[in-house]
Write a protein that holds these residues in place. Structure first.
Motif, short mmCIF file in Angstrom:
data_model
loop_
_atom_site.label_atom_id
_atom_site.label_comp_id
_atom_site.label_asym_id
_atom_site.label_seq_id
_atom_site.Cartn_x
_atom_site.Cartn_y
_atom_site.Cartn_z
N ALA A 31 56.06 46.56 30.14
CA ALA A 31 54.37 47.14 30.41
C ALA A 31 54.26 47.19 31.79
CB ALA A 31 53.62 46.49 29.43
N ILE A 32 53.36 48.26 32.01
CA ILE A 32 53.02 48.19 33.48
C ILE A 32 51.89 47.25 33.89
CG2 ILE A 32 51.96 49.88 34.84
CD1 ILE A 32 52.77 52.27 33.24
N LYS A 33 52.36 46.51 34.93
CA LYS A 33 51.53 45.53 35.45
C LYS A 33 50.59 46.17 36.39
CE LYS A 33 54.83 41.96 34.81
NZ LYS A 33 55.38 40.69 35.59
N LYS A 34 49.34 45.90 36.42
CA LYS A 34 48.43 46.44 37.46
C LYS A 34 47.52 45.51 38.15
CE LYS A 34 47.23 48.28 33.14
NZ LYS A 34 48.40 48.22 32.56
N ALA A 35 47.23 45.92 39.36
CA ALA A 35 46.27 45.04 40.23
C ALA A 35 45.47 46.21 40.80
CB ALA A 35 46.91 44.10 41.14
N ALA A 36 44.17 45.64 41.13
CA ALA A 36 43.46 46.55 42.04
C ALA A 36 43.27 45.70 43.17
CB ALA A 36 41.78 46.67 41.55
N VAL A 37 43.56 46.76 44.45
CA VAL A 37 43.47 45.97 45.57
C VAL A 37 42.64 46.93 46.71
CG1 VAL A 37 44.86 45.31 47.85
CG2 VAL A 37 45.81 45.20 45.60
N THR A 38 41.47 46.15 47.20
CA THR A 38 40.59 46.88 47.97
C THR A 38 39.66 45.81 49.10
OG1 THR A 38 38.42 48.22 47.82
CG2 THR A 38 38.70 46.31 46.35
N ASN A 39 39.18 46.76 49.95
CA ASN A 39 38.47 45.97 51.03
C ASN A 39 36.92 46.01 50.62
OD1 ASN A 39 40.49 45.06 52.75
ND2 ASN A 39 40.36 46.59 54.19
N ALA A 40 36.63 46.73 49.53
CA ALA A 40 35.28 46.92 49.21
C ALA A 40 35.05 45.21 48.65
CB ALA A 40 35.13 47.51 48.04
#
Length: 162
Positions: free
Chosen positions: A24-33
């Motif tokens: 399965a596709i692993k996902k993470a959101a990476v942001t400077n917000a």
């Protein structure tokens, strides 16, 4: 952004069609917000269910924010993957296999920063060719190139990995 719904549907389809959950596709959101802004954006897009607190990586909560690789390395550590196995959709330099999104930077800047591909939006045919190639490689793992990333992603940057 144009095509985001199609990308989200593709990822959801890839996740649900894999009976072997190890691919399965692993996902993470990476942001400077700021966290509150990032959470509001992900919730508004209906993507908050993908990340939760553990897989929403905020630059200010890391030792160093982007463009330093620390937030991406933190995401990889939490996902249990190597940076070179990820594809990142980004509008600024990041250090991973990056699909640059034309927004705040022009194509030459994104390519000089190391983007492997540049797209105008998520409807761009180049994106779908790349994703389909990765899906085919996922189905034939012994034919996958060690230098080719195995999956895909999005947000201010969402690192995805299989």
């Amino acid at each position: 952004m144009a095509g985001l719904e199609t990308l989200v549907a593709w990822i959801g389809s890839a996740d649900s069609s894999n009976s072997d959950k190890t691919v399965a596709i692993k996902k993470a959101a990476v942001t400077n917000a700021p966290r509150a802004n990032a959470e509001a954006i992900l919730s508004g897009l209906g993507l908050d269910r993908w990340f939760g607190e553990e897989y929403l990586i905020i630059g200010a909560e890391c030792d160093k924010p982007k463009p330093d690789p620390c937030p991406y390395l933190t995401a990889c550590e939490r996902l249990g993957v190597q940076l070179g196995d990820c594809i990142v959709f980004e509008d600024s330099p990041s250090g991973a296999f990056v699909v640059g999104i034309l927004s705040s930077q022009d194509e030459a800047t994104l390519r000089s920063a190391g983007c492997h591909a540049v797209i105008s939006d998520f409807d761009d045919a180049r994106l779908w060719k790349l994703l389909n190639q990765h899906q085919e490689q996922q189905q034939q793992p012994n034919k996958a190139s060690a230098s080719t990333p195995k999956t895909a992603s999005q947000s201010s940057s969402i690192a995805q990995q299989q």
